[in-house]
Every structure is written in C-alpha cells, then in structure tokens.
Scaffold this active site. Structure first.
Site, PDB file in Angstrom:
ATOM      1  CG  HIS A   1      -1.904   1.080   1.290  1.00 31.32           C
ATOM      2  ND1 HIS A   1      -2.652   1.335   2.412  1.00 31.32           N
ATOM      3  CD2 HIS A   1      -2.265   2.012   0.380  1.00 31.32           C
ATOM      4  CE1 HIS A   1      -3.434   2.375   2.193  1.00 31.32           C
ATOM      5  NE2 HIS A   1      -3.219   2.804   0.963  1.00 31.32           N
TER       6      HIS A   1
ATOM      7  CD  GLU B   1      -2.244   2.585  -4.013  1.00 29.14           C
ATOM      8  OE1 GLU B   1      -2.739   3.728  -4.055  1.00 29.14           O
ATOM      9  OE2 GLU B   1      -2.734   1.649  -3.350  1.00 29.14           O
ATOM     10  CG  HIS B   2       0.068   6.146  -0.982  1.00 31.79           C
ATOM     11  ND1 HIS B   2      -0.578   7.219  -0.416  1.00 31.79           N
ATOM     12  CD2 HIS B   2      -0.834   5.132  -0.958  1.00 31.79           C
ATOM     13  CE1 HIS B   2      -1.805   6.878  -0.066  1.00 31.79           C
ATOM     14  NE2 HIS B   2      -1.982   5.595  -0.384  1.00 31.79           N
TER      15      HIS B   2
ATOM     16  CD  GLU C   1      -5.521   4.979   2.705  1.00 28.87           C
ATOM     17  OE1 GLU C   1      -6.247   4.244   2.014  1.00 28.87           O
ATOM     18  OE2 GLU C   1      -4.381   5.320   2.356  1.00 28.87           O
TER      19      GLU C   1
END
Length: 979
Positions: free
Chosen positions: A72, A75-76, A169
C-alpha cells in the site's frame, strides 16, 4: 460477429510479443487479444471496442509477508516522482494537466493496479508515459517514504508522534468495524497465506516497515516478469505495444518474481476465532458484537465452479426472499448482514461468509445453527426453481448492461477479469459465460445440481470458521501503539531525538519547495471542445419524456413525485419511506414474493429521496421522490406490473417486516459514518444555507440517524411508524405530482408508452401540484459544532456561500476550488498534515463553497489551513496562468466525463426538471474556457475577502480530540453533540 478490424492474428509475433489468443466478444461487441512478451514474461490483454473512453492499466502481483502495509505504501510512493518525471508529485500534477475520466491506483490483498481512462488520444499517451515511468523507474525518495508511509516526530510535550498519509489512512480504516471485520476474517481463515496479512497496513505494524524493505519489495514485485498490462477502447493496439516496448520492455530481461500465491491448506476440522474492534465509550456494548460463519470454496481458476457459486450466492442471500438472508434477518438476533457477507471470487481460494452485525456476545453458535439448518433443509427438500431462475436472470441482466458507473466501462472489465487473470485462470470466461451457463442449465434439468453444490461446499466442507468480532471500549490497539512509542523513545539517546527534529525540518523543506513540473506532459485549452453533451428527447408529453438511446436491449424507467403535500412533521421520514417501500411487499404479494418478482424480471426497482434547486429566476427548492426500474426489453410489461403494484397497492402493515427493514436501515447509517465522515460533516455544515441543503441533511445525514435512533422497536411504536408511511404514500403517489422518463430503443419505448397511460389513470389526484418545498426556518447564524464518534481520525468541514451556476462568477469559482485543492490544500493537509485527503469544492447548483478533510489527524491546524487558503487565493503571486489553465482542464474533465446512454438520458431528464437548459451549460463552459488570471483575482477578492460572513464549521471526531481542540478555542469552542 463484430465489425472490428483485426490488427493481428493468433500466432503473430511483434516486438517480442506472441499473440496467444484472439477471441470475438459478441456479448460486448469487442475483440479480445491475449499476448505475452516472451523476453520479459510480461502479460497483456487488449479489448478492442468502439468506445472512445480508452482505458490503460498496469498491475503487479504484490504478495506481502507481514502487515506493515508495504504494498500500500509503495503504491503511494511510486507516484511521487520517477526517472523521466522527477517532479515531487507527478500523479496529482497530472490530474491537473489532463482530461482523464478516471485516474487512481488500487492495492488489493494480492495485487496492485495503476489504471486510468480518458477520451483524448494525446492525453492517453501522456498519462501512460507517466504511469509507466512511475511504476518501473520510481525515485523512491526516502522523504517521500516518510511523508506517505510513516515517520516519527516530537510534539510540544516531547512525546513521539507517528505521522504519514498511509498511517493515518489506515488509522481511519481500522476505526471502522466493517473494515476490521473483513480484514480479521481473512486473517483467521487464511492463516498460512498472504491473505492473513493486512495489505493496507495495520497501524501498529506500519511503524515497523523500513525504507530498505520498501525498496526491496519494489525491486522484486514491480518487474515486467510480474506485470499485467491492459488496454481497452478504440485506439490502436499496435501503437500501444510500440509505446510500452520502447518505454519499458526493451530494457528488461525475464526473472522469477516468486509471487505465486499458494493454496491455503485445508482444515480437517472447523475452527473458531474471536477478534476485537474499538467501540465508543458512550455506546452500550451488549448488542455490538458481529458474528458469521465462513467457508473456503473453489480455486479461482475453476471457472465453472466459481460461476455456479456466484449464482448460488444470489440464491442464498441475493435478496430479501433468499432463504439464508431471510432466516438470519427474521431471527431477530442482529440488525443486518455483517460486513464480508457473500461470495468473494477475487482471491486464490474463494470464500463465502454469512452472518449478522449488532448481536449479543454468545450468538455465533446460534447463527451457525440457523445457517446450517437452512442449508440442510435446502439440500434435503430442494431449492425452489423460481429462486434459481431469478438468480440466473440477474446474472444475465448485469452481463448485458453496459454502464460507466461507478467506473468507466473499460476499467470495470479490468476489475472483473483481473483476479482470475493474475492467478493463471482464463479471463475470457468472465465475459463469455454462455458455455458454462448452458452447462449449469443442463445440470439443473438432469440432477440436483445446486443442492449438490450446497453439500459439497457447505455441509461437507470442514474448512469452516465460526467468527466473532467483539467490541473493545478500552481501545487496546491505541494502548499498544502508545507502549511501542514509549519503548522506542526510551531506547533513543539525545542524538536520535535531534535527528528526528532534523528529519522533520528536511521533510518540511522538501514539501514547501517549488515543484518543477516542466518535465510532465500536458494538454492545452485548444485540446478541449467548447461543446457539452446534449441529450434531446425524442418525444414528450405533459406526463412523460422519451429518449431513444442505444441501450443494448434494456429499457430504463424513471419517475418523480413531488413531496410538497406531505405534512412538515412527516418530511424527515421521506428517506426511510423510499428505503422501505420496495422492500415491504404489497397488498397483493408479501415481500418474499415481490423480491423474487423483481429479480426475475428487472435489473432492480428503487426509490430515493432527492432535492435540487431550480435554475430559473425563482431558484426554488425542488424536493422529490425518484422511483426507477430497468429491465430487458422482453420483460417490459412485467416491469410495469411491478411498478403499478407498488404505486397502487403499497403496504406497510407487516410490523415484523417493518422492524427488520428499520434495523437494517439504521445499521447501514451507523456504520457508514467512519467511511464517509467528510460527507456527513459537509452536510451538517451546509444545512443552514438553503432549504435544499437542510432537507438533504435531515434525509441522509446525522440528523436522520439521530431521528431513527429515537424510534423504538416496540410493536406500538412501529404501528405508529407504519401509519405515517401509509400517509406519505397516499400523499405522494398522485398523478398531478408525477413525471416520467423512458429510455431505450424505439421498439421498447413504444411498448413502454402503452403502460404509462394505465399507471397515470390509476393514480389519484390531489388538490394541488406537489412540486414545492415545505416551510423551513433556517438558522440565520453561523454554526460551529463537534460531533462525537469512536474514531482515531477527524473529518473537518467549513462551508460558506458564493454564487450559483447562472451567475457570471460561477465558472471562476469552479476553477478556484480546483486551484485551492491541488495548489494549497493537498500540500498543507495531506503532505504536511498527514491526512488522507484535503478538499475544496464548489457546488454550482446551490453556490456553496466547501473545505473538507478526510481521515485527518488534526482539527485546529486544519481550520487554520482553511483560513490561510483564503489568503493564498487572494494573492495572485501564488498562482500562474499555467495553474489556471490546469484548473480549467480539471473542471472540463468533470463536465465532459462520458455516461452510458441510459444514465446520460436520465441526467438530461433531471436537468429538464430543474430548468437547467443546455444553453446555460454551454455558456458556463465557454466562459470557463475564456477566463483569465484577472478574473480569478477579482472573484477571489469578492468572495474570499469578506471578514464577516455566515459559515458552517463542523468536525466529526472522537470526544478526546474534540475536547482537546476546545481547550485551544476557549473564546469560540465547538458545541459538542453525541451522534
């Protein structure tokens, strides 16, 4: 046969690509190409179709070995600058420089995807160039890792504070019981594979991820040998392959990425598991448990078995008539089906789960008994043929319907076929179902097929889990993180602490440095058409409007009823009335029979509460109920029979059914706040400005939830509610407050019109037109409110009035909203503040301008950022002509976003109701394309320079965070409220 020209043939070779298969997709009028780049092992699927909204995606199997969120966070970070595009944030910069209709990235439990869609060819290759460079040649700057992933800083009390966009998040995500339920269920039922880990990252574990581990994960996973390229639309495949080869593939050789996901070893005996989630201290935990039973099912590659299980899922739980859903809901043990319920065909070993939320502590075995009893009874006595028929019809309908909602159609196809493709299965079978459907239909005729599937996958399947999610009012995870931080600090000497301060300064300097985006491609204003898409009626009367559209054999029906004749005290119940009316049954048929009828002959029948503001000079508030349905052309008469029955024979007298619907409705609202807190906060802050925003909030906001929570579930209370719903229906279903839109091919329109007359004549007439708003006294003062929930993050909203769409300032305000978001709020709230999102929006319909943040660790500093945003936009030195051009591109991307024929015509119908003419829309866009910097400066000073103005400020957060904020706001604190 399709009429598309083949660019290649099976067996062809091109630039190292081998064309393995070319398949005609008559179902969607397309051609399917499957190819592989032999030197690297890169896979590629192309779907050629006469669709100008082209889609690209590059995906990787990403198989995490822990819950640090490495996939994750990566991905950023890959989107934070690359070799050929060294800008600090090319992803968000390209949003500004593009006409994309979709642009994002996804992290799933075992893959990561980077897709986009656009209608512009130049834009397509601009975006593909940036995406390819980002994925395969990212800078992976350590400061980007600290910004997007996690870092430690020292606060004013000398405590360690974890920060980072993904960290916050996931703090927000793991505040949601639904998210915790789904992730915990995977951890329990897949103990030996990658699915046992939280691919998004568990906050406690995120702090363990090192920068070196992130880089190593990229090196192995983001390689062409582990890649899956996808293209869709009317652009040339040959051009795509040339582009990808020259940019990427010619520079790599094949490796073994070792990313295959093994099957979960099957259990000999069923197991039990108990996990926990955080519950607010003000809530009663007695009935806040969640419980379900789950089974591992077929391997994802077994296409026939997976399809049969998709159908079986609908048979068991697909609608309120489905036997498993019905038995669970009518047990009264819980409020609604729990998160994770259903058949998940997107993982290597597919899974089926079913259970209830809001149950008592020891309910898991009761739920298990209900489920097993229903399954055993279905196996012993057989499944009703009508249930099987309706399930297959639903599959057929959704297979035939082509829509761009909620994603562009090309992206929806990618998401549908991705998992089976990534795991080595045959993606064509996801689109071409005829062979497997015929096999299923043949088996139904000759054997007890679905009964045997129940026996195989449920009754005799020992990989079964009895799962309970338990409320925790002590917030153990928060305590664990605090202990971890204290231990880390205790191990740090003075130099370590000084280094943290130094790193924070370096990151702030990095974030505030001017980003050089000169390397990034862009579109120009000349690339934008000054026109807007206009859908004209083909035929209309006073009552109905027809739109002839190419809808692939589907007829769409939409009707609206004004609510002006409903008494003011019943107005708050309008949204629940819409939720209940199609789920309660009628005077002719009970809810089970109606649910089966709807699924057997339609693609769904829905009612919803809506409110708009007219675009004429009056600017009246227009609240109404929308009642819609859709069907295959062969079922038009059946669809209208169903609609007529709801209009003429509505029934709310079944108190037991009403109780169950009410509990489902309340639970859905309660559990949606954590996921959509920014929307709830914005609605609360908006409600003081217009009747429309007030009604929207009391129908779908926090005040709706508060009203619902005050209604008791006793028979007496529900009888009273039933009587009120009857009154609403009697007032609403009248012919003089009734307007209709029909969308479809001409033959279906002709057939549908015959049914309209009977409906119109059957409805009664009220004494006056009902398209008007009730009398509502709005607050004349500003509000500043805090609403308490159990959340580790906050949602901060601030609203004020500007001008509506018909005003000459409206195009400029739309541009200012985009400029503030990406030039200022993104940097201050997301990059520096660590929130998942910071937004500024302008709503042309009501002229409201909103600031909002999502999963935000801050309150006070965010409100200060909103104040500073006013200073930012009022200083023309803070933005350039290029910034304004990019904002115009963003607004145009929204205006020009394509819709499927059915949705496009429906939107045209609603615009007609609101007096929003095509001339107004065209004038808005043309003014938008011609505006200059001086226009922005002038309008900014006009609306953002006012010192005293009515405004709404609302924060949704934890009691602790709100009280902490009030300590700093002694002169003007938040008025605190419990949700």
């Amino acid at each position: 046969m399709t009429d598309l020209t083949k660019e290649f043939n099976e067996g062809d070779s091109f630039l190292g690509y081998k064309f393995k298969r070319i398949v005609e997709l008559n179902e969607i009028k397309g051609l399917f190409y499957e190819l592989e780049h032999i030197p690297t092992g890169a896979k590629h699927i192309h779907i050629a179709k006469e669709d100008k909204e082209n889609t690209f995606g590059v995906s990787f199997k990403t198989v995490p070995w822990n819950s640090t969120g490495v996939a994750h966070i990566l991905e950023h970070i890959v989107l934070c600058g690359s070799k050929n595009y060294p800008a600090r944030d090319p992803f968000f910069s390209m949003i500004k420089r593009s006409l994309q209709s979709f642009m994002n990235a996804f992290t799933a439990p075992d893959w990561t995807m980077y897709p986009f869609s656009t209608q512009n060819k130049k834009d397509f290759y601009n975006l593909m160039s940036v995406y390819l460079d980002a994925a395969f040649y990212p800078k992976l700057h350590e400061l980007s890792f600290k910004q997007e992933g996690h870092r430690l800083e020292i606060d004013n009390q000398n405590n360690l504070v974890p920060k980072g966009v993904v960290y916050n998040e996931m703090k927000g995500a793991m505040s949601s019981p639904d998210d915790v339920m789904s992730r915990s269920l995977f951890n329990a039922i897949y103990p030996d594979t990658t699915y046992s880990y939280n691919s998004g990252g568990a906050p406690y574990n995120i702090l363990d991820l090192s920068y070196d581990e992130l880089k190593e994960f990229h090196k192995r996973h983001y390689h062409p040998s582990n890649s899956f390229f996808y293209t869709y639309g009317n652009l040339s495949l040959k051009e795509h392959l040339n582009f990808i080869y020259e940019k990427i593939l010619k520079n790599f050789q094949k490796i073994d990425p070792k990313t295959n996901v093994p099957s979960q070893p099957r259990w000999i005996n069923p197991r039990e598991a108990v996990y926990s989630y955080t519950l607010g201290k003000n809530e009663n935990p007695a009935k806040k448990y969640h419980a379900c039973v789950a089974w591992l099912m077929a391997d994802i590659k077994d296409n026939f078995e997976v399809l049969s299980l998709v159908i079986l899922e609908h048979i068991l739980i697909g609608n309120s008539a489905s036997p498993l859903r019905k038995a669970l809901i009518e047990s009264g043990l819980g409020s609604s089906l729990c998160s994770g319920t259903g058949f998940d065909s997107g993982v290597k070993d597919t899974i089926f789960a079913c259970g209830l939320k809001d149950v008592e502590k020891d309910c898991a075995h009761k739920i298990e008994k209900i489920i097993i009893n229903v399954l055993q009874e279905l196996y012993n006595n057989g499944i009703d043929k009508e249930l099987i028929k309706s399930a297959i019809h639903k599959l057929e309908f959704h297979r035939k319907e082509i829509t761009n909602h909620p994603h562009p159609y090309g992206l929806k196809l990618l998401l549908t076929l991705s998992s089976i493709w990534f795991h080595g299965g045959d993606p064509v079978t996801i689109i071409k179902l005829d062979k497997d459907l015929k096999k299923i239909n043949d088996k139904i005729e000759t054997e007890r097929f679905f009964e045997n599937q129940i026996k195989k996958y449920f009754l005799e399947n020992n990989h079964r889990l009895i799962f309970t999610l338990s409320p925790d009012q002590e917030d153990k995870e928060k305590k664990q993180i605090e202990d971890k931080l204290n231990n880390l600090k205790a191990a740090m000497d003075k130099s370590h602490l000084e280094n943290l301060v130094k790193q924070a300064i370096e990151l702030k300097s990095f974030q505030e440095s001017k980003d050089d985006v000169s390397s990034l491609p862009t579109l120009e204003i000349s690339d934008i058409s000054p026109d807007v898409i206009c859908i004209k009626p083909s035929y209309e009367t006073v009552t109905y409007t027809c739109y002839e559209q190419p809808t692939s054999g589907i007829c769409y029906f939409t009707s609206v009823f004004g609510i002006g004749n409903v008494s003011i005290e019943l107005i708050p119940l309008i949204n629940f009335f819409c939720y209940a009316v199609t789920k309660m049954g009628t005077k002719k048929r009970n809810y089970v029979e109606m649910a089966r009828l709807i699924d057997s002959y339609t693609g769904g029948t829905f009612a919803s509460a809506n409110v708009s503001i007219s675009y004429d000079e009056k600017g009246d508030c227009l609240p109404f109920i929308s009642f819609s349905s859709k069907c295959l052309n062969r079922n038009i008469n059946k669809m209208f029979d169903i609609i007529s029955e709801f209009y003429f024979d509505f029934d709310f007298s079944n108190i037991d059914r009403l109780r169950n619907i009410f509990k489902e409705y309340r639970a859905a609202m309660e559990y949606s706040i954590i996921e959509s807190g920014h929307k709830y906060a914005t609605n609360l802050a908006s409600r003081i400005f217009s009747k429309a925003s007030f009604l929207s909030e009391i129908w779908s906001g926090i005040h709706q939830l508060k009203m619902i929570k005050q209604i008791e579930l006793s028979d007496e209370s529900l009888k009273n509610l039933s009587e009120k719903l009857f009154i609403i229906a009697d007032k609403v279903f009248k012919s003089n407050g009734f307007k209709i839109a029909l969308v479809g091919e001409q033959s279906s329109l002709d057939k549908a019109k015959d049914n309209i007359k009977a409906i119109h004549e059957g409805l009664g007439i009220d004494n006056k037109n009902s398209f008007y708003a009730p009398d509502i006294n709005l607050s004349t003062e500003s509000i500043k409110e805090g609403w308490i929930i159990a959340s580790q993050v906050s949602f901060v909203a601030k609203i004020f009035e500007t001008a509506r769409m018909s005003h000459e300032d409206a195009p400029v305000l739309s541009v200012i909203s985009r400029m503030l978001k990406l030039l200022y709020l993104h940097r201050e709230i997301r990059e520096k503040g660590g929130a998942y999102g910071g937004y500024s929006t302008y709503t042309a319909e009501d002229g409201l301008f909103a600031f909002a943040s999502y999963r935000d660790p801050h309150i006070i500093s965010t409100l200060k950022t909103y104040d500073n945003a006013v200073d930012f936009i009022n200083n023309p030195q803070n933005y350039s002509d290029e910034d304004i051009k990019e904002a115009i591109l963003q607004v145009c991307a929204t205006i020009d976003k394509p819709d499927s024929p059915g949705i496009a015509a429906k939107k045209a119908f609603y615009r007609k109701l609101m007096f929003l003419s095509d001339d107004i829309r065209i004038n808005f866009k043309q003014k938008l394309l011609s505006l200059k910097k001086e226009d922005v400066t002038k309008v900014a000073q006009k609306y953002f320079g006012k010192k005293e103005k009515k405004e709404g400020i609302v924060v949704i957060s934890s009691e602790e965070k709100l009280k902490e904020a009030n300590e700093k706001l002694l002169n003007n604190p938040f008025k605190l409220n419990l949700i």
